[in-house]
Design an enzyme around this catalytic site. Structure first.
Site, mmCIF file in Angstrom:
data_model
loop_
_atom_site.group_PDB
_atom_site.id
_atom_site.type_symbol
_atom_site.label_atom_id
_atom_site.label_comp_id
_atom_site.label_asym_id
_atom_site.label_seq_id
_atom_site.Cartn_x
_atom_site.Cartn_y
_atom_site.Cartn_z
ATOM 1 N N SER A 63 0.803 -1.410 -0.005
ATOM 2 C CA SER A 63 0.158 0.041 0.111
ATOM 3 C C SER A 63 0.694 1.167 0.072
ATOM 4 C CB SER A 63 -0.973 -0.115 1.132
ATOM 5 O OG SER A 63 -2.092 -0.916 0.946
ATOM 6 N N LYS A 66 0.034 3.937 -2.901
ATOM 7 C CA LYS A 66 -0.858 4.759 -2.602
ATOM 8 C C LYS A 66 -0.204 6.455 -2.629
ATOM 9 C CE LYS A 66 -4.544 1.698 -0.709
ATOM 10 N NZ LYS A 66 -4.078 0.646 -0.507
ATOM 11 N N SER A 123 -6.470 3.733 3.814
ATOM 12 C CA SER A 123 -5.699 2.813 3.060
ATOM 13 C C SER A 123 -6.729 2.132 1.956
ATOM 14 C CB SER A 123 -4.895 1.933 3.552
ATOM 15 O OG SER A 123 -3.711 1.276 2.869
#
Length: 385
Positions: A63, A66, A123
């Protein structure tokens, strides 16, 4: 949920006490062992690497992907191609994303601002896809934008396959590339505002949903204000973090950490090492006028050349070195001059070697001199003869 929150707070307090009890060093100390497959400690101003291990090794970002999603969305806002008030509609594909999510449903509308909070704080894989479709027109187009931006930033060991970080063997990066991305990301307007949010109520009654930032350093480490965690079984635990104390900002990247909270403890080790062993001297603050540049045929004779980021030097305890600056004006422009036009560069040198370069920008626009103003200046000049 309350017991879990109290347990996390207690663990955070224990870690914080342990870290703060380490004495600040008045001399250079050795970097402690960092339990990560790869890591980087970077000076945020210059991009200088202060410590690194396996920085070029291929890793999966999970993640931390991102961060790029946020960068592209906020750069689109900065260009005027999008606004934070844009209405973003959740597609069926976005709503179908598994893993970490904020439970968007098909057809649900949110402002881009809310979606970015869902990406940065919650997230949300679903929110990441919704943002990608809104900014890029499709996920495929957005992924192309991600790879193009990575290449522009010099992230030569990175290839993106999606905007969220769910595992894909063709979705990879390096710790060094993530440091490069973070070095850029902290300069993107509002990005740290988003990654610095710790708690956000995304939904109200009847099914309230409160988002808690997965980056516990925001509470556990003094000065921490970003950026992003990431975890998959293939990637391990990743954290790209930044913290600022006084005028000094550091960036850390740890990847492939295995212990449950290890990405936090190892990041704190790196940050402590940086803050304990390096001193920062601010030479010019962001926005400072470094020099004045003559303007040919302008309504005013000169324009201030400014820098848009802090210019400073970082020195390690116990190490010598002489720092100097060079001001290189590469253009004496003719009017009209646009605000922000590049007029040259400010170089910072250590022992004669360039360690940082910042562009010199026109502080304001300068219009071309009018005919009447030109005659007036000629008349005034003649009167002084």
């Amino acid at each position: 949920m309350g017991k879990i929150r109290r347990r996390e707070q207690l663990l955070g307090l224990m870690l914080l006490v342990a870290m703060l009890c380490w004495p600040a060093a008045s001399y250079a100390e050795e970097l402690p062992a960092i339990d990560a497959a790869a890591y980087v400690l970077m000076a945020a101003d210059s991009g200088e690497i202060l410590a690194a291990e396996n920085a070029d090794a291929k890793r999966y970002p999970a993640s931390t992907t991102k961060i790029m999603t946020l960068v592209l969305a906020l750069e689109a806002v900065e260009r005027g191609d999008a606004t934070l008030e844009d209405v973003v509609t959740t597609s069926e594909y976005a709503a179908s994303m598994g893993g970490s999510q904020v439970y968007l449903y098909p057809g649900e509308t949110r402002t881009l601002d809310e979606m970015l909070i869902a990406v940065a704080v919650g997230s949300g894989n679903d929110a990441s896809v919704a943002v990608a479709e809104h900014i890029g027109g499709s996920v495929g187009n957005f992924v192309d934008m991600m790879n193009k931006r990575a290449a522009e930033l010099g992230m030569n060991g990175t290839h993106y396959a999606n905007p969220h970080g769910l595992h894909d063997p063709e979705h990879y990066t390096t710790a060094g590339d993530m440091a490069i991305l973070a070095h850029h990301a902290i300069t993107v307007p509002k990005l740290l505002d988003y990654t610095g949010i710790y708690e956000y109520q995304f939904r109200g009654d009847p099914k309230p949903l409160v988002l808690w930032n997965t980056n516990r350093l925001l509470k556990w480490y003094d000065g921490a204000d970003g950026l992003k965690t990431g975890y998959t079984s293939e990637a391990g635990r990743n954290l790209v973090a930044t913290a600022k104390r006084g005028d000094m900002r550091l960036i850390t990247v740890v990847m492939g950490v295995q212990p449950l909270h290890g990405h936090f403890t190892e990041s704190m080790k790196l940050l402590n090492y940086g803050f304990n062993n390096y001193a920062y001297q601010l030479l010019y603050p962001a926005g400072a006028a470094v020099c004045a540049v003559p303007v040919q045929k302008g309504a005013q004779a000169k324009v201030d050349a400014v820098i848009d980021a802090n210019a400073g030097v970082l020195s390690k305890a116990g190490e010598g070195g002489e720092y100097t600056t060079n001001i290189n004006v590469t253009e004496f422009p003719s009017a009209p001059v646009e605000q922000g036009a590049v007029l040259g560069e400010l170089q910072i040198l250590k022992d004669g070697q360039v360690v940082n370069t910042l562009p010199l920008l026109a502080k304001e626009s300068v219009e071309k001199i009018s005919l009447s103003q030109a005659w007036r200046e000629i008349f005034n000049a003649m009167m002084t003869l």
